[in-house]
Design a protein around this motif. Structure first.
Motif, PDB file in Angstrom:
ATOM      1  N   GLU A 269       0.805  -1.222   0.000  1.00 46.18           N
ATOM      2  CA  GLU A 269       0.000   0.000   0.000  1.00 46.18           C
ATOM      3  C   GLU A 269       0.838   1.273   0.000  1.00 46.18           C
ATOM      4  OE1 GLU A 269      -3.305   2.319  -0.307  1.00 46.18           O
ATOM      5  OE2 GLU A 269      -3.097   0.142  -0.576  1.00 46.18           O
ATOM      6  N   SER A 270       1.932   1.273   0.742  1.00 44.33           N
ATOM      7  CA  SER A 270       2.743   2.495   0.810  1.00 44.33           C
ATOM      8  C   SER A 270       3.351   2.838  -0.550  1.00 44.33           C
ATOM      9  CB  SER A 270       3.857   2.337   1.856  1.00 44.33           C
ATOM     10  OG  SER A 270       4.742   1.283   1.501  1.00 44.33           O
ATOM     11  N   LEU A 271       3.777   1.803  -1.284  1.00 41.09           N
ATOM     12  CA  LEU A 271       4.349   2.022  -2.615  1.00 41.09           C
ATOM     13  C   LEU A 271       3.280   2.538  -3.579  1.00 41.09           C
ATOM     14  CD1 LEU A 271       7.032   1.707  -4.167  1.00 41.09           C
ATOM     15  CD2 LEU A 271       6.227  -0.534  -4.915  1.00 41.09           C
ATOM     16  N   VAL A 272       2.076   1.949  -3.495  1.00 40.26           N
ATOM     17  CA  VAL A 272       0.976   2.387  -4.352  1.00 40.26           C
ATOM     18  C   VAL A 272       0.660   3.858  -4.103  1.00 40.26           C
ATOM     19  CG1 VAL A 272      -1.481   2.118  -4.853  1.00 40.26           C
ATOM     20  CG2 VAL A 272      -0.033   0.089  -4.589  1.00 40.26           C
ATOM     21  N   GLN A 273       0.563   4.237  -2.828  1.00 40.44           N
ATOM     22  CA  GLN A 273       0.246   5.621  -2.493  1.00 40.44           C
ATOM     23  C   GLN A 273       1.341   6.581  -2.968  1.00 40.44           C
ATOM     24  OE1 GLN A 273      -2.504   6.933  -1.404  1.00 40.44           O
ATOM     25  NE2 GLN A 273      -3.533   4.940  -1.233  1.00 40.44           N
ATOM     26  N   LYS A 274       2.602   6.153  -2.829  1.00 41.83           N
ATOM     27  CA  LYS A 274       3.713   6.991  -3.278  1.00 41.83           C
ATOM     28  C   LYS A 274       3.658   7.200  -4.790  1.00 41.83           C
ATOM     29  CE  LYS A 274       8.671   7.570  -2.520  1.00 41.83           C
ATOM     30  NZ  LYS A 274       9.870   7.013  -1.875  1.00 41.83           N
ATOM     31  N   PHE A 275       3.315   6.156  -5.522  1.00 30.13           N
ATOM     32  CA  PHE A 275       3.178   6.219  -6.974  1.00 30.13           C
ATOM     33  C   PHE A 275       2.045   7.178  -7.347  1.00 30.13           C
ATOM     34  CE2 PHE A 275       2.619   3.308 -10.988  1.00 30.13           C
ATOM     35  CZ  PHE A 275       2.875   4.406 -11.800  1.00 30.13           C
ATOM     36  N   ILE A 276       0.908   7.048  -6.666  1.00 29.01           N
ATOM     37  CA  ILE A 276      -0.247   7.896  -6.966  1.00 29.01           C
ATOM     38  C   ILE A 276       0.086   9.370  -6.750  1.00 29.01           C
ATOM     39  CG2 ILE A 276      -2.593   8.488  -6.242  1.00 29.01           C
ATOM     40  CD1 ILE A 276      -2.934   5.475  -5.529  1.00 29.01           C
ATOM     41  N   VAL A 277       0.727   9.668  -5.642  1.00 30.03           N
ATOM     42  CA  VAL A 277       1.101  11.050  -5.353  1.00 30.03           C
ATOM     43  C   VAL A 277       2.063  11.580  -6.412  1.00 30.03           C
ATOM     44  CG1 VAL A 277       2.341  12.519  -3.723  1.00 30.03           C
ATOM     45  CG2 VAL A 277       0.682  10.834  -2.884  1.00 30.03           C
ATOM     46  N   LYS A 278       2.999  10.717  -6.833  1.00 35.46           N
ATOM     47  CA  LYS A 278       4.008  11.110  -7.821  1.00 35.46           C
ATOM     48  C   LYS A 278       3.372  11.529  -9.152  1.00 35.46           C
ATOM     49  CE  LYS A 278       8.561  10.883  -9.003  1.00 35.46           C
ATOM     50  NZ  LYS A 278       9.681  11.459  -8.262  1.00 35.46           N
ATOM     51  N   THR A 279       2.246  10.917  -9.508  1.00 31.82           N
ATOM     52  CA  THR A 279       1.597  11.228 -10.792  1.00 31.82           C
ATOM     53  C   THR A 279       0.939  12.600 -10.801  1.00 31.82           C
ATOM     54  OG1 THR A 279      -0.583  10.319 -10.222  1.00 31.82           O
ATOM     55  CG2 THR A 279       1.066   8.779 -11.108  1.00 31.82           C
ATOM     56  N   ASP A 280       0.546  13.091  -9.628  1.00 36.26           N
ATOM     57  CA  ASP A 280      -0.179  14.357  -9.522  1.00 36.26           C
ATOM     58  C   ASP A 280      -1.442  14.356 -10.386  1.00 36.26           C
ATOM     59  OD1 ASP A 280      -0.597  16.907  -8.503  1.00 36.26           O
ATOM     60  OD2 ASP A 280       0.432  17.876 -10.181  1.00 36.26           O
ATOM     61  N   GLY A 281      -2.033  13.179 -10.553  1.00 38.57           N
ATOM     62  CA  GLY A 281      -3.280  13.073 -11.302  1.00 38.57           C
ATOM     63  C   GLY A 281      -3.114  12.993 -12.802  1.00 38.57           C
ATOM     64  N   HIS A 282      -1.881  12.899 -13.302  1.00 39.13           N
ATOM     65  CA  HIS A 282      -1.644  12.840 -14.748  1.00 39.13           C
ATOM     66  C   HIS A 282      -1.637  11.383 -15.218  1.00 39.13           C
ATOM     67  CE1 HIS A 282      -0.775  17.075 -15.554  1.00 39.13           C
ATOM     68  NE2 HIS A 282      -0.230  17.103 -14.344  1.00 39.13           N
ATOM     69  N   MET A 283      -2.646  11.026 -16.002  1.00 39.86           N
ATOM     70  CA  MET A 283      -2.764   9.655 -16.490  1.00 39.86           C
ATOM     71  C   MET A 283      -1.604   9.277 -17.406  1.00 39.86           C
ATOM     72  SD  MET A 283      -4.829   7.016 -16.106  1.00 39.86           S
ATOM     73  CE  MET A 283      -6.498   7.577 -15.739  1.00 39.86           C
ATOM     74  N   LEU A 284      -1.131  10.242 -18.202  1.00 35.64           N
ATOM     75  CA  LEU A 284      -0.021   9.953 -19.112  1.00 35.64           C
ATOM     76  C   LEU A 284       1.238   9.593 -18.343  1.00 35.64           C
ATOM     77  CD1 LEU A 284       1.199   9.813 -21.941  1.00 35.64           C
ATOM     78  CD2 LEU A 284       1.573  12.287 -21.839  1.00 35.64           C
ATOM     79  N   TYR A 285       1.482  10.284 -17.238  1.00 39.01           N
ATOM     80  CA  TYR A 285       2.642   9.957 -16.398  1.00 39.01           C
ATOM     81  C   TYR A 285       2.517   8.536 -15.873  1.00 39.01           C
ATOM     82  CZ  TYR A 285       6.221  10.439 -12.757  1.00 39.01           C
ATOM     83  OH  TYR A 285       7.334  10.267 -11.978  1.00 39.01           O
ATOM     84  N   ALA A 286       1.320   8.198 -15.363  1.00 41.11           N
ATOM     85  CA  ALA A 286       1.097   6.853 -14.821  1.00 41.11           C
ATOM     86  C   ALA A 286       1.284   5.788 -15.885  1.00 41.11           C
ATOM     87  CB  ALA A 286      -0.311   6.761 -14.222  1.00 41.11           C
ATOM     88  N   SER A 287       0.719   6.016 -17.068  1.00 42.67           N
ATOM     89  CA  SER A 287       0.814   5.000 -18.127  1.00 42.67           C
ATOM     90  C   SER A 287       2.238   4.839 -18.617  1.00 42.67           C
ATOM     91  CB  SER A 287      -0.117   5.364 -19.293  1.00 42.67           C
ATOM     92  OG  SER A 287       0.302   6.566 -19.919  1.00 42.67           O
ATOM     93  N   THR A 288       3.023   5.944 -18.631  1.00 39.49           N
ATOM     94  CA  THR A 288       4.423   5.858 -19.054  1.00 39.49           C
ATOM     95  C   THR A 288       5.243   5.059 -18.050  1.00 39.49           C
ATOM     96  OG1 THR A 288       4.232   8.012 -20.151  1.00 39.49           O
ATOM     97  CG2 THR A 288       6.451   7.189 -19.741  1.00 39.49           C
ATOM     98  N   VAL A 289       5.035   5.302 -16.762  1.00 42.75           N
ATOM     99  CA  VAL A 289       5.739   4.533 -15.729  1.00 42.75           C
ATOM    100  C   VAL A 289       5.375   3.057 -15.824  1.00 42.75           C
ATOM    101  CG1 VAL A 289       5.981   4.126 -13.250  1.00 42.75           C
ATOM    102  CG2 VAL A 289       5.965   6.464 -14.136  1.00 42.75           C
ATOM    103  N   LEU A 290       4.093   2.771 -15.941  1.00 37.25           N
ATOM    104  CA  LEU A 290       3.643   1.370 -16.002  1.00 37.25           C
ATOM    105  C   LEU A 290       4.170   0.686 -17.254  1.00 37.25           C
ATOM    106  CD1 LEU A 290       0.036   1.991 -14.696  1.00 37.25           C
ATOM    107  CD2 LEU A 290       1.759   0.568 -13.569  1.00 37.25           C
ATOM    108  N   GLY A 291       4.206   1.411 -18.362  1.00 33.66           N
ATOM    109  CA  GLY A 291       4.784   0.835 -19.578  1.00 33.66           C
ATOM    110  C   GLY A 291       6.260   0.550 -19.414  1.00 33.66           C
TER     111      GLY A 291
END
Length: 652
Positions: A269-291
């Motif tokens: 959970e802590s890693l997930v929350q850190k990732f979410i905060v890091k994105t600042d709500g930007h879906m493109l950032y999240a998808s690039t990291v996950l890719g």
């Protein structure tokens, strides 16, 4: 240009003194329209399968906001909605809308078909004329029924990606100017359409480029447009969280080894929350990291840890742009590749950026690099291997079947690579790429003879070398590299120009490239030839080697054109009706009208005289050729003048 006939059912045709009569039969009108539309832009097109979709459970507020604005049975008060969002030449814009209206509104279909049957050349007219003939007049032909029709929604997605298909605009500065003009023109077309009060509403999705924002907020638009920033609609953090949890769960299921954290199951959970905060709500950032972390050749846990815990923020990026965190992520993705491979990665990315509009729509990156590797002097396959770690930002094995190849997942990555303040050590140098590829093209051309069996990289070189030459010396911000220029010039003079032009003009198999002609000025016999740098015209006057190259190019092109026009065998004459030959002949003729000074030049020009002889000996094939030229250069005064001269034996 593909080798196709636009008028498969045409016969007996007249343009001025030539008889041409173009005809499209009843059953062919809609198919004719379909053939000229951007079918890949249709929302349920097979070319877009699988279609782009939102992750389940996300963007519901955005969908609801759009649905609330648009009414199916009644028109919304403001009939244009501009949504800020993250296919692309405008030439098919009106034709595509007309085709979709014809197929979705039965009452409209016969009127649109009739417009095409009455004037098939409308598909080559200005977009403003197409708008009236293919959309407005068919609607008006329905009379009062229009007022009873349910409202239709037309979605224009990615206006900021709309580009000019003109090859001249590939020079970086002019490309930027043309891109702005084209996007504003599309907005003006939409404004014109809504002004006729048709039962149509428009949803325009675009990033807020300054010229788009300024135009759509101007006085003519403001009473008709509702502007919505989609990023402000809904809970983006929640949408990103839903997406991240689902994707991390999927990736975790593929990990064979247990987590290093003992009892804590990855990601935790802590890693997930850190990732979410890091994105600042930007879906493109999240998808690039996950890719990036979803890599079969590496451990996703290590990759995600490097992104979240070991980033090195750059002061240059911190406050430069809303995309600053994404640009920092792009640097981390590149830095994750072995350092020894960085120079090769930059070189390959340079090649992809400068050739992304030159290759055919269905060309993926491996097929493109099979052409570019030998031209850039790389071992076969080395380009693809260098990019293996960049699947988060590149579509390595897929591409779009319509529009330029979509090798880059997001245009912001190209912007990042082109901007030194953002990409730092990963900045690409497009001029360096043009010159590297030019040298490779000249090397390939120096090996071409009439007996050569050309491979794809040979054909690409024959088609593109003159464009690369022009772009290599086009930069106004750099001093003229005279030493490199003359080195290239001596290499060019090693080529058998007649063999190269013959192969270029008769290349029925185009391979993976889309272009089919050189810049028109290649056929200029003087200092305006494209091999003479605009910023260094003094070289033409001061150096005999430059004048020799210009003269040889011009004379060789003329000799090959005359040879092909003058072939005695009907089979050989088939070259004259080939699309690639027609385009290059047309370019020669239009350039001729620019440098010809008087009647003497017209009467002594061997290409014009060969065409006159061709007309006298083979009237029907000549009519087909002239029709093709007129169709290609619709209502071009220079072309009309040349064709009239050939037909009337006089200069108009």
């Amino acid at each position: 240009m593909s080798n196709v006939s636009y008028f498969g059912n045409a016969n007996n045709v007249v343009a001025r003194k030539l008889t041409f009569n173009t005809y499209v039969s009843d059953g062919d009108a809609l198919q004719f329209l379909y053939n000229h539309s951007a079918t890949g832009a249709i929302h349920d097109s097979d070319e877009r399968f699988p279609p782009p979709v939102c992750h389940p459970g996300t963007r519901q507020a955005v969908v609801g906001r759009i649905a609330a604005w648009y009414g199916y049975l009644t028109l919304p008060k403001k009939r244009i909605m501009n949504g800020v969002k993250e296919r692309n030449s405008p030439s098919c814009f009106i034709i595509t809308i007309a085709y979709q209206l014809a197929t979705s509104i039965p009452e409209l279909k016969p009127h649109i078909e009739n417009a095409v049957k009455q004037n098939p050349m409308i598909l080559k007219k200005a977009l403003e004329a197409q708008l009236v003939k293919l959309i407005v007049e068919p609607f008006k032909a329905l009379g009062q029924y229009v007022e009873e029709m349910p409202n239709r929604l037309i979605i224009v997605d990615g206006l900021d990606e709309c580009i000019n298909s003109n090859r001249e605009s590939r020079v970086a500065k002019k490309y930027a100017e043309d891109q702005e003009k084209v996007q504003v023109r599309v907005l003006d077309l939409i404004y014109a359409l809504q002004s006729y009060r048709l039962p149509l509403s428009f949803l325009i999705l675009s990033r807020p480029e300054p010229w788009i924002k300024q135009h759509i907020e101007s006085n003519p638009f403001k009473d008709f447009v509702e502007i919505v920033d989609l990023y402000e609609v809904g809970d983006h953090m929640k949408d990103v969280e839903t997406y991240i949890r689902a994707e991390l769960s999927r990736i975790a299921a593929t990990i064979d080894h247990p987590s290093n954290d003992g009892d804590v199951e990855w990601p935790g959970e802590s890693l997930v929350q850190k990732f979410i905060v890091k994105t600042d709500g930007h879906m493109l950032y999240a998808s690039t990291v996950l890719g990036h972390i979803d890599d079969p050749y590496d451990d996703p846990r290590t990759r995600l840890d490097n992104i979240l815990n070991h980033s090195k923020p750059s002061s240059d990026l911190a406050h430069s742009t809303p995309f600053s965190s994404l640009y920092q992520l792009y640097r981390q993705v590149l830095q994750s590749c072995p350092e020894s491979s960085h120079p090769l990665i930059i070189e390959v990315l340079e090649d992809l950026v400068v050739t992304r509009y030159l290759l055919r729509d269905d060309t993926n990156i491996p097929r493109a690099l099979a052409i570019l590797d030998p031209l850039s002097g790389r071992a076969a396959g080395s380009g693809v291997r260098a990019l293996r770690g960049l699947h988060a930002v590149l579509r390595l094995h897929t591409t779009s079947p319509s529009g330029p190849p979509e090798w880059f997942i997001h245009s912001s990555f190209i912007t990042f690579l082109q901007t030194p303040q953002l990409s730092l050590e990963f900045t690409i140098d497009e001029t360096k790429a043009y010159r590297r590829l030019l040298w490779g093209c000249l090397n390939a051309m120096s090996n071409v003879t009439l007996q050569t069996v050309c491979e794809d990289h040979h054909r690409f070189a024959l088609n593109e070398w003159a464009w690369f030459w022009r772009l290599s010396w086009a930069s106004e911000n750099k001093p003229f590299a005279e030493g490199k220029y003359f080195s290239m010039l001596r290499k060019l003079l090693e080529s058998d120009f007649e063999a190269c032009f013959f192969k270029a003009f008769t290349s029925h198999e185009r391979g993976q490239f889309r272009s089919s002609h050189a810049p028109e000025s290649l056929y200029n016999p003087g200092p305006n030839n494209c091999i003479v740098p605009t910023s260094a015209r003094y070289v033409y006057d001061s150096d005999s080697l430059v004048r020799q190259a210009v003269s040889r190019l011009h004379t060789s092109a003329e000799d090959v054109l005359v040879f092909l026009i003058s072939q005695p065998s009907p089979t050989d004459r088939a070259y004259v009706l080939d699309a690639i030959f027609v385009v290059n002949l047309s370019c020669y003729l239009t350039e001729f009208t620019r440098w010809a000074e008087g009647v003497k030049d017209w009467e002594s020009n061997k290409v014009l005289q060969a065409l006159k002889k061709f007309r006298r000996e083979k009237q029907k094939p000549f009519n087909l050729l002239a029709n093709s030229i007129k169709r290609l250069w619709l209502e071009h005064p220079a072309v009309d003048k040349v064709v009239d001269y050939i037909c009337q034996d006089a200069v108009c």
